[in-house]
Motif scaffolding. Structure first.
Motif, PDB file in Angstrom:
ATOM      1  N   GLU A 172      -0.660  10.672   7.958  1.00 23.57           N
ATOM      2  CA  GLU A 172      -1.419   9.436   8.035  1.00 23.57           C
ATOM      3  C   GLU A 172      -0.995   8.459   6.936  1.00 23.57           C
ATOM      4  OE1 GLU A 172      -4.003   6.456   9.093  1.00 23.57           O
ATOM      5  OE2 GLU A 172      -3.342   8.218  10.225  1.00 23.57           O
ATOM      6  N   HIS A 173      -0.761   8.983   5.748  1.00 27.65           N
ATOM      7  CA  HIS A 173      -0.323   8.115   4.651  1.00 27.65           C
ATOM      8  C   HIS A 173       1.044   7.503   4.948  1.00 27.65           C
ATOM      9  CE1 HIS A 173       1.349   7.161   0.594  1.00 27.65           C
ATOM     10  NE2 HIS A 173       0.118   6.716   0.411  1.00 27.65           N
ATOM     11  N   ARG A 174       1.942   8.269   5.532  1.00 23.72           N
ATOM     12  CA  ARG A 174       3.265   7.734   5.878  1.00 23.72           C
ATOM     13  C   ARG A 174       3.147   6.645   6.932  1.00 23.72           C
ATOM     14  NH1 ARG A 174       8.468   8.966   4.819  1.00 23.72           N
ATOM     15  NH2 ARG A 174       7.744  10.638   3.464  1.00 23.72           N
ATOM     16  N   ARG A 175       2.200   6.768   7.876  1.00 24.62           N
ATOM     17  CA  ARG A 175       2.006   5.705   8.870  1.00 24.62           C
ATOM     18  C   ARG A 175       1.545   4.413   8.188  1.00 24.62           C
ATOM     19  NH1 ARG A 175       0.021   9.856  12.459  1.00 24.62           N
ATOM     20  NH2 ARG A 175      -2.126   9.491  11.758  1.00 24.62           N
ATOM     21  N   ILE A 176       0.687   4.536   7.178  1.00 23.86           N
ATOM     22  CA  ILE A 176       0.248   3.350   6.437  1.00 23.86           C
ATOM     23  C   ILE A 176       1.442   2.682   5.754  1.00 23.86           C
ATOM     24  CG2 ILE A 176      -1.143   2.559   4.478  1.00 23.86           C
ATOM     25  CD1 ILE A 176      -3.130   4.804   5.141  1.00 23.86           C
ATOM     26  N   VAL A 177       2.291   3.492   5.137  1.00 22.89           N
ATOM     27  CA  VAL A 177       3.455   2.954   4.427  1.00 22.89           C
ATOM     28  C   VAL A 177       4.435   2.311   5.405  1.00 22.89           C
ATOM     29  CG1 VAL A 177       5.449   3.564   3.010  1.00 22.89           C
ATOM     30  CG2 VAL A 177       3.211   4.548   2.501  1.00 22.89           C
ATOM     31  N   GLU A 178       4.654   2.935   6.546  1.00 23.92           N
ATOM     32  CA  GLU A 178       5.574   2.364   7.535  1.00 23.92           C
ATOM     33  C   GLU A 178       5.052   1.041   8.082  1.00 23.92           C
ATOM     34  OE1 GLU A 178       5.965   5.518  10.331  1.00 23.92           O
ATOM     35  OE2 GLU A 178       7.512   6.586   9.163  1.00 23.92           O
ATOM     36  N   ALA A 179       3.733   0.928   8.270  1.00 24.68           N
ATOM     37  CA  ALA A 179       3.156  -0.351   8.705  1.00 24.68           C
ATOM     38  C   ALA A 179       3.361  -1.417   7.628  1.00 24.68           C
ATOM     39  CB  ALA A 179       1.672  -0.179   9.018  1.00 24.68           C
ATOM     40  N   PHE A 180       3.221  -1.025   6.368  1.00 24.26           N
ATOM     41  CA  PHE A 180       3.470  -1.948   5.259  1.00 24.26           C
ATOM     42  C   PHE A 180       4.924  -2.431   5.288  1.00 24.26           C
ATOM     43  CE2 PHE A 180       5.059  -2.541   0.936  1.00 24.26           C
ATOM     44  CZ  PHE A 180       4.162  -3.460   0.425  1.00 24.26           C
ATOM     45  N   CYS A 181       5.868  -1.513   5.488  1.00 19.44           N
ATOM     46  CA  CYS A 181       7.291  -1.888   5.547  1.00 19.44           C
ATOM     47  C   CYS A 181       7.564  -2.802   6.739  1.00 19.44           C
ATOM     48  CB  CYS A 181       8.158  -0.633   5.617  1.00 19.44           C
ATOM     49  SG  CYS A 181       8.118   0.388   4.117  1.00 19.44           S
ATOM     50  N   ASP A 182       6.936  -2.523   7.874  1.00 14.25           N
ATOM     51  CA  ASP A 182       7.122  -3.387   9.047  1.00 14.25           C
ATOM     52  C   ASP A 182       6.646  -4.803   8.752  1.00 14.25           C
ATOM     53  OD1 ASP A 182       8.203  -1.350  10.510  1.00 14.25           O
ATOM     54  OD2 ASP A 182       6.338  -0.817  11.539  1.00 14.25           O
ATOM     55  N   PHE A 183       5.525  -4.927   8.062  1.00 17.87           N
ATOM     56  CA  PHE A 183       4.998  -6.254   7.744  1.00 17.87           C
ATOM     57  C   PHE A 183       5.969  -7.017   6.851  1.00 17.87           C
ATOM     58  CE2 PHE A 183       2.560  -9.217   5.141  1.00 17.87           C
ATOM     59  CZ  PHE A 183       1.845  -9.905   6.114  1.00 17.87           C
ATOM     60  N   LEU A 184       6.487  -6.364   5.793  1.00 15.83           N
ATOM     61  CA  LEU A 184       7.415  -7.043   4.897  1.00 15.83           C
ATOM     62  C   LEU A 184       8.772  -7.285   5.547  1.00 15.83           C
ATOM     63  CD1 LEU A 184       6.845  -5.545   1.335  1.00 15.83           C
ATOM     64  CD2 LEU A 184       5.958  -7.643   2.325  1.00 15.83           C
ATOM     65  N   SER A 185       9.088  -6.528   6.594  1.00 13.02           N
ATOM     66  CA  SER A 185      10.355  -6.721   7.295  1.00 13.02           C
ATOM     67  C   SER A 185      10.313  -7.891   8.265  1.00 13.02           C
ATOM     68  CB  SER A 185      10.745  -5.444   8.053  1.00 13.02           C
ATOM     69  OG  SER A 185      10.937  -4.375   7.153  1.00 13.02           O
ATOM     70  N   GLY A 186       9.147  -8.514   8.428  1.00 13.60           N
ATOM     71  CA  GLY A 186       9.056  -9.670   9.302  1.00 13.60           C
ATOM     72  C   GLY A 186       8.353  -9.416  10.613  1.00 13.60           C
ATOM     73  N   ARG A 187       8.031  -8.164  10.901  1.00 16.82           N
ATOM     74  CA  ARG A 187       7.323  -7.850  12.150  1.00 16.82           C
ATOM     75  C   ARG A 187       5.816  -8.033  11.906  1.00 16.82           C
ATOM     76  NH1 ARG A 187      11.862  -4.453  12.232  1.00 16.82           N
ATOM     77  NH2 ARG A 187      10.936  -2.841  10.933  1.00 16.82           N
ATOM     78  N   THR A 188       5.426  -9.297  11.744  1.00 15.01           N
ATOM     79  CA  THR A 188       4.067  -9.615  11.318  1.00 15.01           C
ATOM     80  C   THR A 188       3.133  -9.959  12.475  1.00 15.01           C
ATOM     81  OG1 THR A 188       4.706 -11.921  10.989  1.00 15.01           O
ATOM     82  CG2 THR A 188       4.899 -10.438   9.101  1.00 15.01           C
TER      83      THR A 188
END
Length: 692
Positions: A172-188
């Protein structure tokens, strides 16, 4: 491909040319008319070697590999700018961590940036932790809260999901981190829509508390998006490169655009290489390159050099994710905008496409938003060069004046471009060690630092700095003679450059070239000892001096009176810097060596306890003091320790309750370089130096 080597066998420049005869003729036709740096390279070189390759792509790859391997002095090096912070995500850990980072990139870590200021990262991170409550604490804090079973403050205020106490599992924690990376990658857009839908659903179910929290999360997302202005409306992934130069240096600026937004910026100011042509008109910048054929050729060469080194290095560092935007501002993007195309743009494009694993477009922006952004990058490059010249004017001039002053004061044939300094460190004759530091062109070259364990003083119980200086000098220059196959002698023997090369790698051996100036920390006796060793070895091309601490006198062998440099002179200041750096490096190594000895001595003599078990005990408990207070059951928890051994350890420690030294509480994991027989290690010394 060709390499210039100096008389000692070091590679000083690598380049490539389709017509080697024409290129060499351009170097040697009229040396007086060459660019100053090119002239210095040509006069420094002692030999030239060449390698034939089949294609331009192979030449590009080989040039990049050679520059990385040999670190030639006269090649442009676009080193990563350590002043720019990045946002790092440690995807290689079970519970990934978000934190501000400066320095070289590491495998398994994803980076966003670099950014202009660390506070900008922290401000954005603080906003986004409301929505993506990922871990931001260090490994030590994480472990401590896991042991005590309570989260930190961020866990209580819902800015961390508290994986340390099991509120979320690793998945679950890794899913939170991956969502954070997606946001900073431009997939907002998708993330914003998801939050809006969840907020509306909560409101429809009359769960107004959840809806209010999601409303605040949505506000945080939108506020973070406001900080990232859209510069290219078509969502382009591109790097925009611009140059500004003067006669000696060139400033490079790169803007990293991902998803149409500027995600990072980097800048370098480097000296021009020998292959960059002299411009006939002396124009200050490269912004008007299209107006002159010579300028176009120069910019083309700069573009080729930059693309080869920058993307070759970045592609080597990107691991674990093959997507083009896996590393923000790191991997090769889909499009690279440059002020001029390299000499062979098709080959360069194919090479970049191979690094990226997909098509790459290399072009010059002509109009519209991309041209406007390229002009902005160009203005940044001009401003960076102007600021650099203001900062470096005093610094560069001071170093040049210092080296020139040393040459005149000591009556040397040339300025001492390579200076080595030796210092001895001990406590009443115990744990005697020495350091050797290297300065080139007035700047420290930490990769060449060495340290030594003094053999003659082992167990003597008294200090003999003169003998220690002699020992270090002998070991350092004996190694120099071995690495040059014994060709440097006192009876007129000739130096053979090929003897200084390692046949396995083609690189010079570590001590295959001597310093121009050898400095010892001390007065006339220390200088005489070093000079006597050099005379014994037949080395006559190395100047030796000593710098006495009390009056900062410079002692020269065979002279009754010291050389007195003005107290405010740049020459004395440079010598003091070198001496103080050698002292600092020696003290650091001495403390680590003494700490290991004193920590281990408390457990010496315990029956059944060898070095491995002693280290395991101190590592487990952190210090001898904590081990003394432990019980038998706690000690037997350490692998390999039985009850009988545990009781023997406690009996030995509690029988002697003398006040322990501070070294007993030293961190057992602190870096401590080892010492070799002939010379000190290089890599471990540099690692210890980097981790201070």
């Amino acid at each position: 491909m060709y390499k210039f080597r100096d008389p000692h066998g070091r590679v000083v420049y690598v380049g490539k040319a389709k017509n080697l005869r024409s290129r060499l003729n351009s170097y040697f036709a009229d040396v007086a008319s060459l660019h100053p740096r090119t002239r210095q390279m040509v006069t420094t070189a002692g030999s030239v070697e060449w390698t034939v390759v089949r294609t331009e792509v192979e030449a590009l790859q080989l040039e990049y590999n050679w520059i990385k391997e040999f670190d030639p002095r006269f090649n442009v090096r676009y080193r990563d700018d350590k002043t720019y912070p990045m946002l790092a995500v440690t995807l290689n850990e079970e519970y990934p961590r978000l934190f501000v980072y400066r320095g070289p990139r590491r495998k398994g870590v994803r980076y966003f940036g670099p950014y202009s200021h660390a506070w900008a990262i922290r401000e954005t991170l603080d906003l986004l932790l409301r929505v993506f409550p990922a871990r931001t604490c260090s490994a030590g804090v994480f472990k401590r809260h896991t042991q005590i079973g309570r989260p930190c403050l961020l866990g209580y205020i819902d800015k961390c999901s508290a994986p340390c106490v099991g509120r979320v599992d690793a998945e679950e924690h890794r899913r939170i981190v991956e969502a954070f990376c997606d946001f900073l990658s431009g997939r907002t857009d998708k993330l914003v829509r998801d939050v809006e839908l969840r907020m509306q659903a909560a409101a429809d179910e009359l769960d107004f508390e959840t809806a209010a929290r999601l409303r605040d999360d949505l506000g945080a997302l939108r506020k973070a998006l406001e900080k990232q202005a859209v510069v290219l409306g078509d969502g382009t992934d591109a790097d925009i490169v611009a140059f500004a130069d003067d006669d000696l240096e060139v400033a490079v600026q790169v803007f990293h655009v991902r998803g149409g937004r500027v995600r990072g910026q980097r800048g370098w100011v480097v000296e021009k290489s020998g292959d960059v042509l002299d411009r006939p008109d002396g124009r200050d910048t490269l912004g008007e390159a299209a107006e002159d054929v010579g300028d176009v050729e120069e910019v083309s060469l700069l573009v080729e050099q930059f693309l080869t080194q920058f993307y070759g290095e970045e592609a080597a560092l990107v691991t674990g994710d093959a997507s083009s935007d896996a590393q923000e501002g790191g991997a090769v993007p889909r499009e690279v905008l440059v002020p001029a195309l390299p000499p062979d743009p098709d080959e360069m494009t194919r090479w970049l496409a191979g690094l990226r694993g997909g098509p790459v477009r290399l072009r010059i922006p002509q109009r519209g938003d991309k041209k406007a952004l390229a002009d902005t990058v160009q203005r940044n490059a001009k401003e960076a060069l102007a600021q650099h010249k203001l900062r470096r004017a005093g610094d560069f001039t001071a170093r040049s004046a210092a080296l020139q002053g040393i040459q005149e004061a000591l009556d040397l044939d040339s300025a001492p471009l390579r200076i080595e300094c030796v210092d001895i460190s001990h406590v009443q004759g115990t744990d005697v060690v020495a350091s050797l530091v290297v300065f080139e062109d007035g700047l420290p070259r930490k990769s060449d630092y060495r340290h030594y364990g003094i053999k003659h003083a082992a167990g003597d119980g008294h200090s003999d700095d003169v003998a220690s200086i002699a020992e270090v000098t002998r070991r350092r220059f004996l190694r120099h003679q071995r690495d040059t196959a014994g060709t440097v002698t006192g009876d007129g023997g000739d130096f053979a450059p090929e003897a200084a090369l390692d046949p396995a790698t083609g690189r010079p051996r570590r001590f295959a070239y001597p310093p121009n100036l050898y400095v010892v920390d001390g007065g006339a006796p220390q200088v005489a000892a070093a000079a006597e060793v050099l005379d014994e070895l037949g080395i006559t091309d190395v100047a030796v001096i000593g710098l006495a601490k009390r009056l900062e006198e410079v002692w020269v062998p065979g002279e009754e009176d010291p050389v007195i440099l003005p107290r405010t002179s740049e020459s004395l200041y440079l010598l003091q810097r070198i001496r103080d750096e050698a002292h600092r490096f020696a003290i650091t190594f001495h403390r680590s060596k003494r700490s290991r000895r004193m920590t281990a001595s408390a457990l010496d003599g315990v029956k059944g306890l060898g070095e491995t078990r002693r280290k395991a005990l101190v590592t487990h408990f952190g210090s001898v003091a904590r081990l003394r207070e432990a019980g038998v059951d706690e000690i037997t928890a350490v692998p390999g320790i039985g009850k009988a051994t545990a009781q023997a350890v406690l009996d030995a420690l509690r029988a002697d309750r003398a006040p322990h030294t501070p070294a007993e509480d030293a961190d057992p994991d602190a870096p401590a370089p080892s010492v070799g027989d002939d010379d000190s290690v290089g890599v471990s010394a540099v690692r210890a130096e980097a981790e201070q």
